[in-house]
Design an enzyme around this catalytic site. Sequence first.
Site, PDB file in Angstrom:
ATOM      1  N   SER A 142       0.759  -1.108   0.016  1.00 22.36           N
ATOM      2  CA  SER A 142       0.036  -0.298  -0.194  1.00 22.36           C
ATOM      3  C   SER A 142       0.831   1.255  -0.032  1.00 22.36           C
ATOM      4  CB  SER A 142      -0.938  -0.008   1.215  1.00 22.36           C
ATOM      5  OG  SER A 142      -0.178   0.315   2.593  1.00 22.36           O
ATOM      6  N   SER A 147       1.004   3.927   2.241  1.00 15.98           N
ATOM      7  CA  SER A 147       0.731   4.273   3.595  1.00 15.98           C
ATOM      8  C   SER A 147       2.385   5.009   3.993  1.00 15.98           C
ATOM      9  CB  SER A 147       0.233   3.544   4.776  1.00 15.98           C
ATOM     10  OG  SER A 147       1.367   2.247   4.769  1.00 15.98           O
ATOM     11  N   SER A 152      -2.939   6.689   6.161  1.00 19.63           N
ATOM     12  CA  SER A 152      -2.103   5.669   6.983  1.00 19.63           C
ATOM     13  C   SER A 152      -3.137   5.351   8.178  1.00 19.63           C
ATOM     14  CB  SER A 152      -0.854   6.168   7.384  1.00 19.63           C
ATOM     15  OG  SER A 152      -0.301   5.364   8.219  1.00 19.63           O
TER      16      SER A 152
END
Length: 307
Positions: A110, A112, A272
Amino acid sequence: MEAPAVNFTLLLFILLLVTGAFWVVEKFRFSRQRIAAANAAAHALRTRREELAKQGIAPDASLSDENIAAARENLLRQPWWLEWTAGLFPVIAFVFLLRSFVAEPFKIPSGSMEPTLVPGDLILVNKFIYGLRLPLVHDRLTSGEQPQRGNVIVFRLPKDPAIDYIKRIVGTPGDTVSYENKHLVINGVPVAEKPDGEWFDPNSMVYYQQYQEMLGKTRHRILINPQAPAYVLGGPPGDFPHRENCHYNTEGFVCKVPQGMYFVMGDNRDNSEDSRYWGFVPERNIVGKAFFVWMNFGGLKNIGPIH
């Protein structure tokens, strides 16, 4: 960063036990049986050759030294099922020890941790810097360095230890961490930051403001979306260990980090899921320190040390 559905360390440990058992039996029984059978066969062939010679009969090619040696080697050869069990034990043992005590690979799924780490980055995690731990049970074997502010760590998610996450430490035991109006303050001291251009996210097709931030001795980049609200999305989180140490408001939050725990955040501050949502990371949950991006098949520009 989520772990695979199957616990690879557990699977590797089971393979280690299975192949190790076959390796022991092979070393102390099967190999000795093959050696005895090979020596007996070679002795029988040589005896037969000597008997024929005494009778004045020339032995055929099957009784030559080369063929006897070949027959012996054939009897000494491991069967396929031992090659795939006992034969693999040294390799599996090496991989298991390497992953458990030296370095373990992970993949970033991802955004984040953008811009520091991007989706698809293949990273290495130092497993011994914070002290060696027994695989699976996670008991400490040796002391090591203490995790520091600014370190990027992989850890087992407190609310679901089967999942591995990666974030940056912003608060160590005893720290008071404040993140209000998108400014990080540690123990009453604002964390130094300065604008560093914009970051284009190809997934969302959006430009974010990029900053350089200094946490401890680590200078790194963070992203801030000026359009996102300052407060924790979804409102204050529910219960988690030491929830009473945190206060949430419309500007952000203030948390006092308990002893033996750490407060972590993603560098992509507005995208996040981190300690703001599920609480503190116990020291026992830390897997290791992320230190190197060794590959990203979507692009090579991010390969190198992690800051």
